[in-house]
Every structure is written in structure tokens, then in C-alpha cells.
Design a protein around this motif. Structure first.
Motif, PDB file in Angstrom:
ATOM      1  N   GLU A  57       0.835  -1.200   0.000  1.00  0.00           N
ATOM      2  CA  GLU A  57       0.000   0.000   0.000  1.00  0.00           C
ATOM      3  C   GLU A  57       0.875   1.257   0.000  1.00  0.00           C
ATOM      4  O   GLU A  57       0.552   2.247  -0.645  1.00  0.00           O
ATOM      5  N   LEU A  58       1.998   1.183   0.721  1.00  0.00           N
ATOM      6  CA  LEU A  58       2.930   2.329   0.747  1.00  0.00           C
ATOM      7  C   LEU A  58       3.428   2.635  -0.668  1.00  0.00           C
ATOM      8  O   LEU A  58       3.438   3.785  -1.105  1.00  0.00           O
ATOM      9  N   LEU A  59       3.796   1.578  -1.395  1.00  0.00           N
ATOM     10  CA  LEU A  59       4.292   1.784  -2.765  1.00  0.00           C
ATOM     11  C   LEU A  59       3.204   2.359  -3.668  1.00  0.00           C
ATOM     12  O   LEU A  59       3.459   3.229  -4.502  1.00  0.00           O
ATOM     13  N   ARG A  60       1.965   1.878  -3.490  1.00  0.00           N
ATOM     14  CA  ARG A  60       0.860   2.418  -4.288  1.00  0.00           C
ATOM     15  C   ARG A  60       0.639   3.893  -3.986  1.00  0.00           C
ATOM     16  O   ARG A  60       0.375   4.692  -4.886  1.00  0.00           O
ATOM     17  N   ILE A  61       0.732   4.245  -2.705  1.00  0.00           N
ATOM     18  CA  ILE A  61       0.512   5.644  -2.315  1.00  0.00           C
ATOM     19  C   ILE A  61       1.627   6.532  -2.866  1.00  0.00           C
ATOM     20  O   ILE A  61       1.372   7.611  -3.404  1.00  0.00           O
ATOM     21  N   VAL A  62       2.866   6.036  -2.777  1.00  0.00           N
ATOM     22  CA  VAL A  62       3.989   6.816  -3.310  1.00  0.00           C
ATOM     23  C   VAL A  62       3.777   7.046  -4.803  1.00  0.00           C
ATOM     24  O   VAL A  62       3.914   8.153  -5.310  1.00  0.00           O
ATOM     25  N   ARG A  63       3.387   5.952  -5.495  1.00  0.00           N
ATOM     26  CA  ARG A  63       3.185   6.077  -6.938  1.00  0.00           C
ATOM     27  C   ARG A  63       2.069   7.065  -7.271  1.00  0.00           C
ATOM     28  O   ARG A  63       2.155   7.847  -8.214  1.00  0.00           O
ATOM     29  N   ALA A  64       1.018   7.051  -6.465  1.00  0.00           N
ATOM     30  CA  ALA A  64      -0.141   7.904  -6.736  1.00  0.00           C
ATOM     31  C   ALA A  64       0.162   9.377  -6.476  1.00  0.00           C
ATOM     32  O   ALA A  64      -0.405  10.245  -7.117  1.00  0.00           O
ATOM     33  N   ALA A  65       1.078   9.656  -5.523  1.00  0.00           N
ATOM     34  CA  ALA A  65       1.236  11.055  -5.088  1.00  0.00           C
ATOM     35  C   ALA A  65       2.691  11.511  -5.113  1.00  0.00           C
ATOM     36  O   ALA A  65       3.046  12.464  -4.430  1.00  0.00           O
ATOM     37  N   GLN A  66       3.544  10.825  -5.881  1.00  0.00           N
ATOM     38  CA  GLN A  66       4.962  11.164  -5.840  1.00  0.00           C
ATOM     39  C   GLN A  66       5.272  12.518  -6.473  1.00  0.00           C
ATOM     40  O   GLN A  66       4.583  12.894  -7.420  1.00  0.00           O
ATOM     41  N   PRO A  67       6.283  13.253  -5.975  1.00  0.00           N
ATOM     42  CA  PRO A  67       7.044  12.944  -4.765  1.00  0.00           C
ATOM     43  C   PRO A  67       6.208  13.270  -3.525  1.00  0.00           C
ATOM     44  O   PRO A  67       5.585  14.325  -3.462  1.00  0.00           O
ATOM     45  N   ILE A  68       6.212  12.382  -2.558  1.00  0.00           N
ATOM     46  CA  ILE A  68       5.371  12.568  -1.373  1.00  0.00           C
ATOM     47  C   ILE A  68       6.235  12.472  -0.121  1.00  0.00           C
ATOM     48  O   ILE A  68       7.010  11.527   0.033  1.00  0.00           O
ATOM     49  N   PRO A  69       6.134  13.468   0.775  1.00  0.00           N
ATOM     50  CA  PRO A  69       6.937  13.446   2.008  1.00  0.00           C
ATOM     51  C   PRO A  69       6.541  12.272   2.901  1.00  0.00           C
ATOM     52  O   PRO A  69       5.387  11.838   2.886  1.00  0.00           O
ATOM     53  N   ARG A  70       7.510  11.788   3.683  1.00  0.00           N
ATOM     54  CA  ARG A  70       7.257  10.648   4.576  1.00  0.00           C
ATOM     55  C   ARG A  70       6.066  10.899   5.495  1.00  0.00           C
ATOM     56  O   ARG A  70       5.271   9.996   5.745  1.00  0.00           O
ATOM     57  N   VAL A  71       5.957  12.132   5.979  1.00  0.00           N
ATOM     58  CA  VAL A  71       4.896  12.439   6.930  1.00  0.00           C
ATOM     59  C   VAL A  71       3.507  12.263   6.295  1.00  0.00           C
ATOM     60  O   VAL A  71       2.566  11.790   6.925  1.00  0.00           O
ATOM     61  N   ALA A  72       3.436  12.599   4.996  1.00  0.00           N
ATOM     62  CA  ALA A  72       2.147  12.435   4.294  1.00  0.00           C
ATOM     63  C   ALA A  72       1.837  10.960   4.059  1.00  0.00           C
ATOM     64  O   ALA A  72       0.681  10.534   4.136  1.00  0.00           O
ATOM     65  N   VAL A  73       2.879  10.171   3.784  1.00  0.00           N
ATOM     66  CA  VAL A  73       2.687   8.725   3.607  1.00  0.00           C
ATOM     67  C   VAL A  73       2.177   8.123   4.917  1.00  0.00           C
ATOM     68  O   VAL A  73       1.231   7.324   4.936  1.00  0.00           O
ATOM     69  N   ALA A  74       2.807   8.540   6.032  1.00  0.00           N
ATOM     70  CA  ALA A  74       2.418   8.029   7.356  1.00  0.00           C
ATOM     71  C   ALA A  74       0.947   8.346   7.634  1.00  0.00           C
ATOM     72  O   ALA A  74       0.185   7.507   8.104  1.00  0.00           O
ATOM     73  N   ARG A  75       0.542   9.565   7.287  1.00  0.00           N
ATOM     74  CA  ARG A  75      -0.835   9.987   7.538  1.00  0.00           C
ATOM     75  C   ARG A  75      -1.806   9.125   6.729  1.00  0.00           C
ATOM     76  O   ARG A  75      -2.800   8.630   7.246  1.00  0.00           O
ATOM     77  N   ARG A  76      -1.473   8.915   5.449  1.00  0.00           N
ATOM     78  CA  ARG A  76      -2.396   8.143   4.601  1.00  0.00           C
ATOM     79  C   ARG A  76      -2.441   6.673   4.972  1.00  0.00           C
ATOM     80  O   ARG A  76      -3.467   6.024   4.821  1.00  0.00           O
ATOM     81  N   LEU A  77      -1.317   6.147   5.446  1.00  0.00           N
ATOM     82  CA  LEU A  77      -1.295   4.731   5.840  1.00  0.00           C
ATOM     83  C   LEU A  77      -1.854   4.527   7.241  1.00  0.00           C
ATOM     84  O   LEU A  77      -2.164   3.411   7.637  1.00  0.00           O
ATOM     85  N   GLY A  78      -1.930   5.635   8.004  1.00  0.00           N
ATOM     86  CA  GLY A  78      -2.412   5.538   9.370  1.00  0.00           C
ATOM     87  C   GLY A  78      -1.406   4.870  10.291  1.00  0.00           C
ATOM     88  O   GLY A  78      -1.785   4.137  11.207  1.00  0.00           O
TER      89      GLY A  78
END
Ligand SMILES: [Zn+2]
Length: 424
Positions: free
Chosen positions: A41-62
Motif C-alpha cells: 500500500e505504501l508503494l501504491r501511495i507513493v506512486r499515486a502522489a509522488q514525490p510525497i513526504p514521509r509524513v504524508a505517507v504516514a498519515r495516509r497509511l495511518g
């Protein structure tokens, strides 16, 4: 062809796929199951919103930011992800926050193959979906000839990718596929049965053969991840209308392919909506797709008499063009198709209990004329009376090359998860 043979790094995938295709949910401890799913899911989120800061990835992954550090480290070390830093601070580095994570897309490439009834559309793309080269040619009537032509086109595309290796081939086809996604089971409009397409390509990289409505559904899931900052793509149904009608189902952001051993899911195009109706290529009479697909719209417009001669020449987009130009017959045709489409969608919602519907495929071109009558028919059905529902047009690209590429990208990301897990 040497380039195609070099890639054996995806062997981890077969292990992963074997687990999946066994169809039995294996019992894992919460922690074991957590890592690969979260990484995927992390890889999918990165792909969908790249470049994406770690903090935003953490928020979306919960998950906590510290958890992201643990998940991301092996992905950066193994060259799957990269993390950009602001250009100006490149010299100073320390103290400046990184811009964000993105997929490294400079080493491998993927091939997508959309096998349509009349045309094959192929493209080579980076692992994050940027198309680098494309080819189109008519679909041969003999499946062996078609497979040979696809293989030759992959060789041509590979020759143009001097500095990249082919990693995965994703195919979308006009019929149900087997649970291993290696065979096309039946394509009524092509007259093909039990075609082992993956094997016929004779490649040393994974080849995934996916039903085109499911491929469009996977594409729409990723599009939803790109558009909103929600955790998953949610639950929805894709109704893909082209030569026929196919239905793809997404539950909790994941494509549903039927229960184990079923080999068939979402074949709503061949549900009967008119008793004793028009003869369908599948052998039945009165199938939904004979009344609500793009091809059936052209048939309805040209009729059985003098206009029938136009049938081979007139495409659905021409019909939409005539409606746009104000031709009443074309407009009425599309409205009638919309009514039949909406009747079927009401049935799909009632049957599946999933009330968000995305329309995909050629029919999307006629949305302006289809929408009102389709909505009215859904509203009239029990689904429309009892539940909240939505019907919206999707992206045409997902029904074509986009869907096939998305199948390849999803498999590539899963293979990366498998590799990272092994290395850890
Ligand atoms: Zn049928």
C-alpha cells in the motif's frame, strides 16, 4: 531478445503468486501479514502522489512516522524508492527536510497489451506508468498469429529500450481468465477458447492475463488513490462498455476475481435482460451487452435495413459525433442505450450490494447523451429506491492500454514487496 532473458530478479514473485493463487487464506500472525500489505500500500501511495513526504505517507497509511522509516529504508537501499532533496540545499544537506519519496523508474520497464476485438494496443512504460513507446495493429483472427505478433512487437519495443530491462507484461483481454491469470478462457467476440496467452508469448518474465473490466477496475482504483488522500480506493463497480460489456469489482481497494476455483466473476454482460431478445455471440438471447454496449448502439442506430451497410464503417465515436452535431436519430439511439445500461446497472447494484458505479470504455464518449436516461433507469430500480448510489464516468485510458499497464505495475510492486521481504 537477450534483454528479455536477463531479468530473473522477479523469481520471488512466483512464490508470492503461488500463495495467492492457492486461493486459501493462509493464517498468518498479525505482524507477518502487516509488513508486506503495508509495504504494498505504501508503494501504491507513493506512486499515486509522488514525490510525497514521509509524513504524508504516514498519515495516509495511518501509521506512526517511525514505522515509515523502518518500511522505507530497505526500499531505498534496494533501489526501489528514491528520496529527493531540495536542489539548492544539495550542498548543505543537513537540516533541510527532504522533498519526498518517489519510485525509481530508470532501470526497468513494463509492457502493457490491450487485446481488443478489432485492435491490439501495446505500450512500453516506466514502472510508474509513463508511456515511452506505443504500437497498434489489427487483432489477428487466429490466436497463435496474434500471440506471435505481440511477441514480435515486444521485441521491437525492447530494442528501443537500450538502458532498461523488461520486468513484467500485463495483458487485458475481452473475456474471463483463469485464477492464475495465464489463460483467456473464452472470448465470444473473437471465437477464442482456452488460450494460454502467457505461455504462448514464450517470455522469461511474468506475463499476467487479466479480464479487461478487471484491468479497468484496477486502473480506476489507482486513479482514486491519485485523486484523494484517502487510505484505500474503497468499494466500487466498473462497468466497461465496448464491443461487449464487462463488470469489474473493487472491494476495499482490491480487485475481486471471484472465489477460488470459480474462474468467472463479473460476467454481467451476458445476463439476460430481454426474454427471447437478440441473439448474442455467447449462444444466449437477449444479453445485456446486445442492448447497452458501444457496438450495440451502432447496431441499433444502423438498424436491420438500408443503414446496415454502414455498420462496418461507422464507429461508436462517429455516432456520438452525429449526436453532438444535433442529429436526432443518433441522440435517441444513445438515450435508449442509456436506459438499457441503467437497467443493467440497477441489477448489478442489487446483486452485488455495491452502489458506487464507474462507467468505463468507449461508452464514456457518449456520456453526455447516455447519462440522463441511465440515471433514470437506475433510480427506477429497487437499488435506486432503497439505497444511495452513484454513477460517474471513468477515464477512457483505463479501458485500453492504461488498464493493461496497471496490471503490470501492480504485479511489479508486489514483486518488489516480495524481494524486500526476502532481503530483510
Ligand atoms: Zn451473451
Amino acid at each position: 531478445m537477450s534483454k528479455l532473458k536477463e531479468v530473473s530478479s522477479l523469481s520471488a514473485v512466483s512464490t508470492l503468486r503461488a500463495d495467492e493463487s492457492a486461493g486459501k487464506p493462509s493464517i498468518k500472525t498479525a505482524n507477518e501479514a502487516f509488513v508486506p500489505q503495508t509495504t504494498h500500500e505504501l508503494l501504491r501511495i507513493v506512486r499515486a502522489a509522488q514525490p510525497i513526504p514521509r509524513v504524508a505517507v504516514a498519515r495516509r497509511l495511518g501509521v506512526h512516522r517511525r514505522r515509515i522509516t523502518v518500511l522505507v529504508r530497505p526500499l531505498i537501499d534496494s533501489g526501489v524508492l528514491r528520496e529527493g532533496v531540495p536542489e539548492r540545499s544539495a550542498g548543505r544537506g543537513v537540516g533541510r527536510p527532504p522533498i519526498g519519496l518517489s519510485l525509481r523508474s530508470d532501470k526497468d520497464f513494463l509492457v502493457g497489451v490491450n487485446v481488443g476485438v478489432s485492435q491490439i494496443h501495446m505500450g512500453a512504460a516506466t514502472v510508474d506508468g509513463k508511456i515511452l513507446n506505443e504500437e497498434r495493429f489489427p487483432t489477428a483472427t487466429d490466436p497463435q498469429v496474434a500471440a506471435d505478433e505481440i511477441r514480435a512487437a515486444i521485441e521491437r519495443l525492447s530494442k528501443r529500450m537500450t538502458d532498461r530491462s523488461l520486468a513484467v507484461v500485463g495483458m487485458s483481454v475481452v473475456g474471463p481468465t483463469d485464477a492464475e491469470r495465464s489463460k483467456l478462457l473464452y472470448a465470444p467476440h473473437l471465437g477464442w477458447r482456452d488460450i494460454p496467452l502467457a505461455k504462448m508469448l514464450k517470455l522469461d518474465v511474468p506475463v499476467l492475463v487479466e479480464n479487461n473490466a478487471t484491468a479497468a477496475a484496477i486502473y480506476e482504483s489507482q486513479r482514486r488513490r491519485s485523486q484523494s488522500a484517502t487510505k484505500t480506493a474503497g468499494d466500487f463497480v466498473v462497468v466497461r462498455g465496448g464491443t461487449g460489456i464487462g463488470v469489474g469489482l473493487v472491494l476495499g481497494g482490491e480487485a475481486f476475481r471471484g472465489t477460488s476455483g470459480a474462474d468467472i466473476a463479473g460476467e454481467f454482460g451476458h445476463m439476460t435482460i430481454v426474454a427471447g431478445g437478440k441473439a448474442c455471440a455467447c449462444g444466449n438471447f437477449g444479453c445485456w451487452e446486445k442492448y447497452a454496449s458501444a457496438a450495440s448502439a451502432v447496431e441499433l442506430y444502423t438498424g436491420d435495413s438500408q443503414r446496415a451497410k454502414m455498420r462496418d464503417k461507422l464507429r461508436f465515436t462517429d455516432l456520438v459525433g452525429r449526436a453532438m452535431a444535433g442529429e436526432r436519430r443518433a441522440q435517441v439511439t444513445l438515450e435508449r442505450v442509456g436506459t438499457h445500461l441503467g437497467i443493467g446497472i440497477g441489477n448489478v447494484i442489487c446483486g452485488l450490494g455495491v452502489s458506487n458505479v464507474v462507467l468505463s470504455g468507449e461508452l464514456v464518449h457518449g456520456w453526455k447523451f447516455i447519462e440522463t436516461s441511465a440515471r433514470a433507469a437506475v433510480a427506477m430500480s429497487m437499488a435506486g429506491r432503497l439505497s444511495r448510489w452513484s454513477l460517474e464516468p471513468g477515464d477512457m485510458h483505463g479501458a485500453d492500454l492504461g488498464g493493461a499497464l496497471e496490471v503490470a505495475i501492480e504485479h511489479y510492486l508486489l514483486s518488489v514487496v516480495g524481494r524486500t521481504k526476502r532481503a530483510a
